[in-house]
Design a protein around this motif. Sequence first.
Motif, PDB file in Angstrom:
ATOM      1  N   VAL A 137     -13.890  -6.026  -0.782  1.00  0.00           N
ATOM      2  CA  VAL A 137     -13.609  -5.487  -2.107  1.00  0.00           C
ATOM      3  C   VAL A 137     -14.951  -5.301  -2.814  1.00  0.00           C
ATOM      4  CG1 VAL A 137     -13.162  -7.762  -3.158  1.00  0.00           C
ATOM      5  CG2 VAL A 137     -12.266  -5.695  -4.245  1.00  0.00           C
ATOM      6  N   ALA A 138     -15.173  -4.073  -3.280  1.00  0.00           N
ATOM      7  CA  ALA A 138     -16.379  -3.739  -4.035  1.00  0.00           C
ATOM      8  C   ALA A 138     -16.031  -3.810  -5.510  1.00  0.00           C
ATOM      9  CB  ALA A 138     -16.872  -2.341  -3.674  1.00  0.00           C
ATOM     10  N   ILE A 178     -10.945  -1.481  -2.616  1.00  0.00           N
ATOM     11  CA  ILE A 178     -10.733  -2.112  -1.311  1.00  0.00           C
ATOM     12  C   ILE A 178     -11.400  -1.234  -0.261  1.00  0.00           C
ATOM     13  CG2 ILE A 178      -9.014  -2.827   0.400  1.00  0.00           C
ATOM     14  CD1 ILE A 178      -8.919  -4.525  -2.137  1.00  0.00           C
ATOM     15  N   GLN A 179     -12.168  -1.863   0.642  1.00  0.00           N
ATOM     16  CA  GLN A 179     -12.921  -1.112   1.641  1.00  0.00           C
ATOM     17  C   GLN A 179     -12.862  -1.816   3.000  1.00  0.00           C
ATOM     18  OE1 GLN A 179     -16.939  -0.852   0.134  1.00  0.00           O
ATOM     19  NE2 GLN A 179     -16.364   0.478  -1.553  1.00  0.00           N
ATOM     20  N   ALA A 194      -5.252 -10.744  -0.660  1.00  0.00           N
ATOM     21  CA  ALA A 194      -6.273 -11.724  -1.050  1.00  0.00           C
ATOM     22  C   ALA A 194      -7.415 -11.051  -1.793  1.00  0.00           C
ATOM     23  CB  ALA A 194      -6.796 -12.452   0.188  1.00  0.00           C
ATOM     24  N   ALA A 195      -7.873  -9.912  -1.286  1.00  0.00           N
ATOM     25  CA  ALA A 195      -8.969  -9.191  -1.942  1.00  0.00           C
ATOM     26  C   ALA A 195      -8.542  -8.684  -3.317  1.00  0.00           C
ATOM     27  CB  ALA A 195      -9.433  -8.034  -1.059  1.00  0.00           C
ATOM     28  N   SER A 196      -7.329  -8.157  -3.416  1.00  0.00           N
ATOM     29  CA  SER A 196      -6.822  -7.643  -4.693  1.00  0.00           C
ATOM     30  C   SER A 196      -6.648  -8.760  -5.713  1.00  0.00           C
ATOM     31  CB  SER A 196      -5.482  -6.928  -4.486  1.00  0.00           C
ATOM     32  OG  SER A 196      -5.631  -5.818  -3.638  1.00  0.00           O
ATOM     33  N   VAL A 254      -7.999   2.137  -3.465  1.00  0.00           N
ATOM     34  CA  VAL A 254      -8.307   2.157  -2.036  1.00  0.00           C
ATOM     35  C   VAL A 254      -8.329   3.611  -1.584  1.00  0.00           C
ATOM     36  CG1 VAL A 254      -5.890   1.914  -1.304  1.00  0.00           C
ATOM     37  CG2 VAL A 254      -7.728   1.184   0.225  1.00  0.00           C
ATOM     38  N   HIS A 255      -9.278   3.937  -0.743  1.00  0.00           N
ATOM     39  CA  HIS A 255      -9.336   5.248  -0.095  1.00  0.00           C
ATOM     40  C   HIS A 255      -8.818   5.008   1.318  1.00  0.00           C
ATOM     41  CE1 HIS A 255     -11.115   9.280   0.603  1.00  0.00           C
ATOM     42  NE2 HIS A 255     -11.025   8.845   1.850  1.00  0.00           N
ATOM     43  N   SER A 256      -7.654   5.517   1.601  1.00  0.00           N
ATOM     44  CA  SER A 256      -6.960   5.163   2.844  1.00  0.00           C
ATOM     45  C   SER A 256      -6.864   6.330   3.811  1.00  0.00           C
ATOM     46  CB  SER A 256      -5.543   4.698   2.492  1.00  0.00           C
ATOM     47  OG  SER A 256      -4.810   4.462   3.657  1.00  0.00           O
ATOM     48  N   GLY A 257      -6.820   5.990   5.073  1.00  0.00           N
ATOM     49  CA  GLY A 257      -6.449   6.974   6.079  1.00  0.00           C
ATOM     50  C   GLY A 257      -4.953   7.236   5.974  1.00  0.00           C
TER      51      GLY A 257
END
Length: 150
Positions: free
Chosen positions: A68-69, A87-88, A108-110, A123-126
């Motif tokens: 997470v940035a 999220i990355q 957890a990151a969120s 989040v940039h998701s596929g």
Amino acid sequence: MRISQANAGDVAGLARLLWLDTHHEEPAQPSVDAFAADLAQWWAVHQDSHLAFVARLRRPEIVGMAWVALVPRVPRPGATSRLSADIQSVFVTPDQRGQGIGSALVEAASQQAAHLGSTRVSVHSGRTAVPVYERLGFESSRRLLQRPPD
């Protein structure tokens, strides 16, 4: 499964997962060990803005990660400590997928981002992961725009 925030001792395991996830897409790196050294240097500089979370099963090996940035936002009157999170690099080893590990890592990151004061998490998701993120409460937004590279 055990989810925890990563520390400097986890760099080799994180480098291994990042290597597995992207080595076929990125310019060649001499070895995983060389990349681990680069990652350790990068993370030493960015450890306050980039948190990593790792998943382990019964053994000490890391089987999944999510980063997470944290990005400070421009202050507004009455809100001088604004923060956003992105999220990355969510990745779970192929043999462990489908068991909820990625979802637990993203949660957890969120949660940590929210605990630190983030007002939004993106989040940039596929394409294939979009349904997973939607199950976790992420929504598409017509207000979030992206400029493609030239």
